[in-house]
Design a protein around this motif. Structure first.
Motif, PDB file in Angstrom:
ATOM      1  N   UNK A 175      68.679 108.758 -11.043  1.00  0.00           N
ATOM      2  CA  UNK A 175      68.195 108.154 -12.283  1.00  0.00           C
ATOM      3  C   UNK A 175      67.934 106.667 -12.106  1.00  0.00           C
ATOM      4  N   UNK A 176      68.837 105.976 -11.425  1.00  0.00           N
ATOM      5  CA  UNK A 176      68.658 104.533 -11.211  1.00  0.00           C
ATOM      6  C   UNK A 176      67.407 104.255 -10.396  1.00  0.00           C
ATOM      7  N   UNK A 177      67.194 105.061  -9.370  1.00  0.00           N
ATOM      8  CA  UNK A 177      66.021 104.876  -8.524  1.00  0.00           C
ATOM      9  C   UNK A 177      64.733 105.127  -9.300  1.00  0.00           C
ATOM     10  N   UNK A 178      64.707 106.219 -10.049  1.00  0.00           N
ATOM     11  CA  UNK A 178      63.506 106.554 -10.815  1.00  0.00           C
ATOM     12  C   UNK A 178      63.258 105.548 -11.938  1.00  0.00           C
ATOM     13  N   UNK A 179      64.343 105.120 -12.591  1.00  0.00           N
ATOM     14  CA  UNK A 179      64.202 104.192 -13.714  1.00  0.00           C
ATOM     15  C   UNK A 179      63.665 102.842 -13.268  1.00  0.00           C
ATOM     16  N   UNK A 180      63.864 102.505 -11.999  1.00  0.00           N
ATOM     17  CA  UNK A 180      63.375 101.223 -11.499  1.00  0.00           C
ATOM     18  C   UNK A 180      61.841 101.170 -11.487  1.00  0.00           C
ATOM     19  N   UNK A 181      61.210 102.338 -11.575  1.00  0.00           N
ATOM     20  CA  UNK A 181      59.744 102.398 -11.574  1.00  0.00           C
ATOM     21  C   UNK A 181      59.161 102.238 -12.980  1.00  0.00           C
ATOM     22  N   UNK A 182      60.027 102.250 -13.977  1.00  0.00           N
ATOM     23  CA  UNK A 182      59.581 102.126 -15.364  1.00  0.00           C
ATOM     24  C   UNK A 182      60.367 101.009 -16.041  1.00  0.00           C
ATOM     25  N   UNK A 183      59.782 100.425 -17.045  1.00  0.00           N
ATOM     26  CA  UNK A 183      60.500  99.400 -17.802  1.00  0.00           C
ATOM     27  C   UNK A 183      61.062 100.011 -19.084  1.00  0.00           C
ATOM     28  N   UNK A 184      62.082  99.359 -19.634  1.00  0.00           N
ATOM     29  CA  UNK A 184      62.602  99.776 -20.926  1.00  0.00           C
ATOM     30  C   UNK A 184      63.526 100.969 -20.906  1.00  0.00           C
ATOM     31  N   UNK A 185      64.215 101.203 -19.785  1.00  0.00           N
ATOM     32  CA  UNK A 185      65.144 102.326 -19.689  1.00  0.00           C
ATOM     33  C   UNK A 185      66.535 101.819 -19.331  1.00  0.00           C
ATOM     34  N   UNK A 186      67.566 102.553 -19.766  1.00  0.00           N
ATOM     35  CA  UNK A 186      68.941 102.178 -19.454  1.00  0.00           C
ATOM     36  C   UNK A 186      69.814 103.412 -19.312  1.00  0.00           C
ATOM     37  N   UNK A 187      70.824 103.291 -18.467  1.00  0.00           N
ATOM     38  CA  UNK A 187      71.839 104.332 -18.353  1.00  0.00           C
ATOM     39  C   UNK A 187      72.941 104.073 -19.361  1.00  0.00           C
ATOM     40  N   UNK A 188      73.528 105.133 -19.885  1.00  0.00           N
ATOM     41  CA  UNK A 188      74.709 104.962 -20.716  1.00  0.00           C
ATOM     42  C   UNK A 188      75.867 104.500 -19.837  1.00  0.00           C
ATOM     43  N   UNK A 189      76.907 103.995 -20.479  1.00  0.00           N
ATOM     44  CA  UNK A 189      77.963 103.293 -19.748  1.00  0.00           C
ATOM     45  C   UNK A 189      78.986 104.200 -19.066  1.00  0.00           C
ATOM     46  N   UNK A 190      78.949 105.499 -19.358  1.00  0.00           N
ATOM     47  CA  UNK A 190      79.952 106.372 -18.760  1.00  0.00           C
ATOM     48  C   UNK A 190      79.328 107.675 -18.288  1.00  0.00           C
ATOM     49  N   UNK A 191      79.917 108.248 -17.271  1.00  0.00           N
ATOM     50  CA  UNK A 191      79.432 109.516 -16.739  1.00  0.00           C
ATOM     51  C   UNK A 191      79.760 110.644 -17.700  1.00  0.00           C
ATOM     52  N   UNK A 192      78.947 111.703 -17.665  1.00  0.00           N
ATOM     53  CA  UNK A 192      79.276 112.874 -18.471  1.00  0.00           C
ATOM     54  C   UNK A 192      79.905 113.979 -17.634  1.00  0.00           C
ATOM     55  N   UNK A 193      79.831 113.850 -16.307  1.00  0.00           N
ATOM     56  CA  UNK A 193      80.502 114.823 -15.443  1.00  0.00           C
ATOM     57  C   UNK A 193      80.643 114.242 -14.046  1.00  0.00           C
ATOM     58  N   UNK A 194      81.594 114.795 -13.305  1.00  0.00           N
ATOM     59  CA  UNK A 194      81.718 114.515 -11.877  1.00  0.00           C
ATOM     60  C   UNK A 194      81.217 115.753 -11.141  1.00  0.00           C
ATOM     61  N   UNK A 195      80.212 115.570 -10.321  1.00  0.00           N
ATOM     62  CA  UNK A 195      79.607 116.679  -9.591  1.00  0.00           C
ATOM     63  C   UNK A 195      80.333 116.823  -8.260  1.00  0.00           C
ATOM     64  N   UNK A 196      80.982 117.956  -8.068  1.00  0.00           N
ATOM     65  CA  UNK A 196      81.765 118.218  -6.861  1.00  0.00           C
ATOM     66  C   UNK A 196      80.899 118.948  -5.835  1.00  0.00           C
ATOM     67  N   UNK A 197      80.456 118.214  -4.827  1.00  0.00           N
ATOM     68  CA  UNK A 197      79.595 118.800  -3.794  1.00  0.00           C
ATOM     69  C   UNK A 197      80.453 119.442  -2.710  1.00  0.00           C
ATOM     70  N   UNK A 198      80.204 120.722  -2.470  1.00  0.00           N
ATOM     71  CA  UNK A 198      80.999 121.479  -1.510  1.00  0.00           C
ATOM     72  C   UNK A 198      80.091 122.269  -0.579  1.00  0.00           C
TER      73      UNK A 198
END
Length: 244
Positions: A175-198
Motif C-alpha cells: 500500500x505504501x509503495x502504491x500510494x506513493x504514485x498518487x497524491x492525497x492518500x493515507x494509511x490508518x494508524x494501526x494494523x487490522x491484522x498480522x499476516x503469518x507467512x508460513x
C-alpha cells in the motif's frame, strides 16, 4: 537435518521439488528486473529446502495468492509459501510462520475514516486482492461494508482509485509503495491484522513430511537465514516470526 528417503519421496513425486511462488506479494517474491526470474525470501527458502532434500528445484510462479494456494492444494506443486488461514488449512499442512507482515487500511486524506473501527459501515466499499490472506480474513470479519475484489493484490490501489472506493486493504508495504504514485492518500494508524507467512505442503504427503517442513522452517529462523534474506532483498517492515 537428516531426512528419511521416504520423506524425500513424499515431497518429490515427480523427481524434483516443485515450489509454488506467489509474485503478488512483493514482500516475499517478485521477478528480478534483469533476468525476469522469481527472486525473494520465499525463493531463497525454496532453494535451501531443495538443497536439504538433495533434489532439483522447479519454481512455479503465480500472480496471486489464490492461484499459488490452488497449485499446492491440487498437488501441482509440492510446497508453497502462504499466509496461514483456516480455509487453506483444509488441504494444506502449514508450518509455523517464518515472517510476520502487517495488514493495513488505506483511505483518502479527506476521508472521515480515522480508525479501523470506522471501516465496517454499510456505506463503505473495501478493495482487497482476490484470494489474498486479508481477503479471506475480512470476508469473515466484515459484517456490513462491501468487499470489492481486485484481480491481484498489486491491483488493489488502482481498483480503489478507478472505482472511487472508500477503503483499500492490503500489505502495508504494498500500500505504501502504491500510494506513493498518487497524491492525497493515507494509511490508518494501526494494523487490522498480522499476516503469518508460513510454508505448506499438501496434507496428502503425510505427517512425516509436514514435520520435516516444520523443522526446516524453525532451523531457518533460528540460524538467521530468514533475517539475512529479508536484509539481502531490502525488505523493510516485515519481521522474523518467533520460534514455535
Amino acid at each position: 537435518m537428516t531426512l528419511d528417503p521416504s520423506v524425500v519421496t513424499a515431497f518429490t513425486p515427480t523427481g524434483k521439488l516443485r515450489a509454488s511462488i506467489n509474485l503478488g506479494n512483493p514482500v516475499l517474491a517478485k521477478r528480478d528486473p534483469v533476468s525476469g526470474e522469481p527472486c525473494g525470501v520465499s525463493v531463497d527458502l525454496a532453494r535451501a529446502f531443495a538443497e536439504r532434500l538433495s533434489v532439483d528445484l522447479e519454481l512455479v510462479a503465480f500472480d496471486t495468492a489464490g492461484k499459488s494456494v490452488e497449485a499446492v492444494s491440487d498437488e501441482r506443486a509440492d510446497i508453497g509459501f502462504f499466509a496461514v488461514d483456516p480455509l487453506r488449512a483444509q488441504a494444506i499442512s502449514f508450518t509455523a510462520p517464518y515472517v510476520l507482515i502487517e495488514g493495513f487500511y488505506l483511505v483518502r486524506d479527506d476521508s472521515p475514516i480515522t480508525r479501523n473501527q470506522d471501516v465496517d459501515q454499510p456505506h463503505n466499499r473495501v478493495a482487497v486482492g482476490k484470494g489474498s490472506a486479508y481477503d479471506l480474513f475480512l470476508t469473515r470479519e466484515i459484517k456490513t461494508a462491501q468487499i470489492v475484489r481486485a484481480p491481484t493484490s498489486p491491483a488493489v490501489v488502482q481498483t480503489f482509485i478507478e472505482q472511487n472506493l472508500e477503503v483499500a486493504a492490503g500489505v502495508k508495504q504494498q500500500l505504501e509503495s502504491d500510494a506513493s504514485r498518487f497524491s492525497g492518500l493515507r494509511l490508518l494508524d494501526e494494523r487490522f491484522m498480522v499476516i503469518q507467512q508460513a510454508m505448506g505442503t499438501p496434507k496428502s504427503r503425510g505427517l512425516a513430511a509436514a514435520t520435516a517442513l516444520q523443522r526446516f522452517v524453525e532451523a531457518m529462523k533460528t540460524s538467521g537465514f530468514v533475517s539475512a534474506a529479508l536484509e539481502r532483498h531490502g525488505i523493510a517492515g516485515a519481521s522474523v516470526a518467533p520460534a514455535a
